[in-house]
Design a protein around this motif. Structure first.
Motif, PDB file in Angstrom:
ATOM      1  N   THR A   1      73.051 -53.704  98.785  1.00 11.99           N
ATOM      2  CA  THR A   1      73.671 -54.658  97.866  1.00 11.99           C
ATOM      3  C   THR A   1      74.244 -53.903  96.679  1.00 11.99           C
ATOM      4  O   THR A   1      73.583 -53.039  96.100  1.00 11.99           O
ATOM      5  CB  THR A   1      72.646 -55.691  97.386  1.00 11.99           C
ATOM      6  OG1 THR A   1      72.161 -56.422  98.510  1.00 11.99           O
ATOM      7  CG2 THR A   1      73.267 -56.655  96.387  1.00 11.99           C
TER       8      THR A   1
ATOM      9  N   TYR B   1      77.926 -57.708  95.805  1.00 19.61           N
ATOM     10  CA  TYR B   1      78.326 -57.686  97.207  1.00 19.61           C
ATOM     11  C   TYR B   1      77.152 -57.237  98.081  1.00 19.61           C
ATOM     12  O   TYR B   1      76.489 -56.252  97.763  1.00 19.61           O
ATOM     13  CB  TYR B   1      79.509 -56.737  97.404  1.00 19.61           C
ATOM     14  CG  TYR B   1      80.710 -57.124  96.577  1.00 19.61           C
ATOM     15  CD1 TYR B   1      81.614 -58.076  97.041  1.00 19.61           C
ATOM     16  CD2 TYR B   1      80.929 -56.563  95.315  1.00 19.61           C
ATOM     17  CE1 TYR B   1      82.704 -58.452  96.286  1.00 19.61           C
ATOM     18  CE2 TYR B   1      82.011 -56.938  94.547  1.00 19.61           C
ATOM     19  CZ  TYR B   1      82.904 -57.877  95.040  1.00 19.61           C
ATOM     20  OH  TYR B   1      83.984 -58.260  94.271  1.00 19.61           O
ATOM     21  N   ASN B   2      76.958 -57.967  99.167  1.00 18.82           N
ATOM     22  CA  ASN B   2      75.864 -57.641 100.086  1.00 18.82           C
ATOM     23  C   ASN B   2      76.334 -56.600 101.104  1.00 18.82           C
ATOM     24  O   ASN B   2      76.360 -56.821 102.305  1.00 18.82           O
ATOM     25  CB  ASN B   2      75.391 -58.914 100.795  1.00 18.82           C
ATOM     26  CG  ASN B   2      74.158 -58.666 101.637  1.00 18.82           C
ATOM     27  OD1 ASN B   2      73.412 -57.733 101.378  1.00 18.82           O
ATOM     28  ND2 ASN B   2      73.966 -59.475 102.664  1.00 18.82           N
TER      29      ASN B   2
ATOM     30  N   SER C   1      83.931 -56.843 102.306  1.00 18.74           N
ATOM     31  CA  SER C   1      82.579 -57.215 101.887  1.00 18.74           C
ATOM     32  C   SER C   1      81.859 -57.847 103.073  1.00 18.74           C
ATOM     33  O   SER C   1      82.423 -58.672 103.797  1.00 18.74           O
ATOM     34  CB  SER C   1      82.623 -58.201 100.713  1.00 18.74           C
ATOM     35  OG  SER C   1      83.200 -59.432 101.095  1.00 18.74           O
ATOM     36  N   ASN C   2      80.606 -57.466 103.277  1.00 18.23           N
ATOM     37  CA  ASN C   2      79.866 -57.929 104.448  1.00 18.23           C
ATOM     38  C   ASN C   2      79.572 -59.419 104.425  1.00 18.23           C
ATOM     39  O   ASN C   2      79.428 -60.047 105.479  1.00 18.23           O
ATOM     40  CB  ASN C   2      78.538 -57.164 104.566  1.00 18.23           C
ATOM     41  CG  ASN C   2      78.751 -55.697 104.866  1.00 18.23           C
ATOM     42  OD1 ASN C   2      79.856 -55.257 105.176  1.00 18.23           O
ATOM     43  ND2 ASN C   2      77.683 -54.920 104.770  1.00 18.23           N
ATOM     44  N   ASP C   3      79.447 -59.993 103.240  1.00 16.45           N
ATOM     45  CA  ASP C   3      79.050 -61.400 103.142  1.00 16.45           C
ATOM     46  C   ASP C   3      80.215 -62.332 102.838  1.00 16.45           C
ATOM     47  O   ASP C   3      80.019 -63.516 102.575  1.00 16.45           O
ATOM     48  CB  ASP C   3      77.961 -61.575 102.079  1.00 16.45           C
ATOM     49  CG  ASP C   3      78.410 -61.103 100.695  1.00 16.45           C
ATOM     50  OD1 ASP C   3      79.564 -60.639 100.570  1.00 16.45           O
ATOM     51  OD2 ASP C   3      77.611 -61.206  99.743  1.00 16.45           O
TER      52      ASP C   3
ATOM     53  N   THR D   1      82.204 -62.262 100.254  1.00 20.05           N
ATOM     54  CA  THR D   1      82.518 -62.395  98.825  1.00 20.05           C
ATOM     55  C   THR D   1      83.885 -61.765  98.551  1.00 20.05           C
ATOM     56  O   THR D   1      84.143 -60.641  98.973  1.00 20.05           O
ATOM     57  CB  THR D   1      81.449 -61.706  97.968  1.00 20.05           C
ATOM     58  OG1 THR D   1      80.181 -62.292  98.254  1.00 20.05           O
ATOM     59  CG2 THR D   1      81.753 -61.869  96.481  1.00 20.05           C
TER      60      THR D   1
END
Length: 457
Positions: free
Chosen positions: A253, A231-232, A172-174, A176
């Motif tokens: 997203t 999820y971003n 996940s990019n952020d 999360t």
């Protein structure tokens, strides 16, 4: 348990008069049905099927407590007959797939179990066996209807020579969490199960997947179990046997609901590049007041020729990043005076003689690759330093080179000039290992140290 598109509705309509009628048998049989969609052990086209020899936990209330019984099916298909020990089938019966002997049930906390979804096996057109979590509840007429507790990401692997890929990582990019490893609980929640990892469970924003077969295959579609959530963006990384990587980063997203499959599309046409290791750079300032616990004067511990007392001490540097880092101040084994300290008057951390050492912090999963120090003592052409693996027991009748194992790139060299920065670029170091910055001649001192660590996979 699996599926190909989004959400799903309940599988059975049950006669209300049967729902609360207890059924008790010496050896109990029940039929397990599947929520339309992702639930169960494998996908066949758009159908989700039970496999022969699948096992489930069946929780039944006996004498005020819930017992966990194993039920097994010899069948396969959209519904299957499971057989187990004699229990009473009534509204107090709940179930879990896959089977976990340590799982438990409580009306307040739900189904408690152990699982690891941070590493997953995948198969063509499906997910790995026993990978998908589902909860069930008795609904009458000897039926338990299972509901999915997680979600899935799918992708078609179109990369050429996919059979050479060592593993694939989903991230996940952020940050999360996508998955967990440890204890979790599922609340039945009136047929819309809610999955919650326990506070002590490891939650990870990366899932590592490998093929159940010998290799991945170009053109195959794979499914990866994930926690429901928002999820971003999701990044997919292909990793070669030589740790080269090919990356596809998604920016959209994604709101992934329970019992939903989100298709990431095709993963292919990517270029492999040498993987850049994660690094950690730490700056230690010794120019000010000594921190608590650090010796602050030369010869702070003494002994005698008959009773050497080297200055072994473990000290803690309270870093501005909020972490504590451990340094080890010590001397050659036959030393009679401890001669490493944080000397404010000299402007830094000082080694007052040769054969004195500062053990540098050892970081778990990181290896030390660079040591830089700014000299705080006056210019002297005889000053030297090096990075070594060991502390010598004696300096009698032995040279510095013979007494130590110098790290490659850390061989003894001049540290001669005040305010000059001196650097060792190290090779062959190991993670979670202490290395020593050694004064090899005269004395050295640093107003600051910069240490760079590289993460080891």
């Amino acid at each position: 348990m699996k599926k190909i598109m989004t959400f799903i509705t309940a599988a059975l309509a049950l006669a209300a008069c049967e729902k609360n009628r207890p059924v008790s048998l010496p050896g109990t049989e029940l039929t397990a049905t599947l929520e339309t969609g992702v639930t169960k052990s494998h996908i066949d086209g758009n159908k989700v099927l039970w496999d022969a020899n699948d096992e489930i936990c069946v929780f039944s209330l006996t004498d005020g407590a819930y017992a966990n019984d194993k039920f097994i099916t010899a069948d396969g298909g959209a519904s299957a007959v499971f057989k187990g020990g004699g229990i009473t089938l009534d509204e107090n019966v709940y179930a879990l797939f896959p089977y976990d002997a340590s799982a438990s049930f409580d009306l307040t906390t739900g189904i408690g179990f152990q699982a690891d979804y941070t590493e997953q096996k995948v198969v063509n057109g499906s997910f790995g066996p026993k990978i998908n979590l589902a909860a069930g509840k008795y609904s009458g007429q000897k039926n338990i209807g299972f509901k999915n507790a997680g979600a899935f990401l799918s992708f078609k692997l179109t990369q050429e020579r996919a059979d050479t890929i060592r593993r694939i990582e989903i991230k996940s990019n952020d940050g999360t969490p996508l998955a967990f490893n440890g204890t979790a609980a599922i609340q039945w929640n009136e047929g819309a199960p809610v999955l919650t990892p326990a506070p002590g469970a490891e939650q990870s924003d990366v899932i590592k997947i490998t093929p159940s077969a010998e290799t991945f295959a170009t053109g195959d579609t794979y499914y990866v179990w994930v926690l429901p959530g928002e999820y971003n963006g999701i990044t997919v990384t292909l990793i070669s046997p030589t740790q080269m990587t090919a990356v596809k980063a998604g920016e959209s997203t994604l709101a992934i609901a329970r019992n939903q499959v989100v298709n990431l599309g095709e993963i292919g046409g990517l270029t492999f590049k040498a993987k850049e290791a994660e690094k950690k750079a730490l700056h230690f300032d010794f120019s000010g007041e000594p921190q608590e616990g650090w010796p602050a004067a030369d010869k702070w511990k003494t002994g005698s020729a008959d009773n050497p007392v080297p200055g072994d001490t473990l000290v803690v540097y309270c870093h501005s990043d909020g972490n504590d880092y451990k340094f080890f101040l010590t001397d050659v084994g036959n030393a009679m005076q401890a001669r490493v300290c944080w000397d404010k008057a000299k402007g830094g951390l000082v080694w007052y003689a040769g054969w004195r050492y500062v053990g540098l912090p050892a970081l778990e999963r990181f290896k030390l690759v660079r040591v830089s120090g700014v000299m705080c003592l006056g210019t002297n052409s005889k000053r030297k330093a090096g990075v070594v693996e060991n502390v010598a027991p004696t300096n009698v009748d032995i040279s510095i080179e013979d007494a130590h194992v110098f790290v490659s790139g850390g061989e003894s060299t001049g540290w001669t000039t005040k305010d000059e920065t001196y650097t060792f670029n190290l090779e062959g170091t190991k993670a979670n290992t202490r290395y020593y910055l050694l004064c090899t001649a005269t004395s050295i001192g640093v107003s600051s140290l910069d240490l760079v660590y590289e993460k080891v996979e």
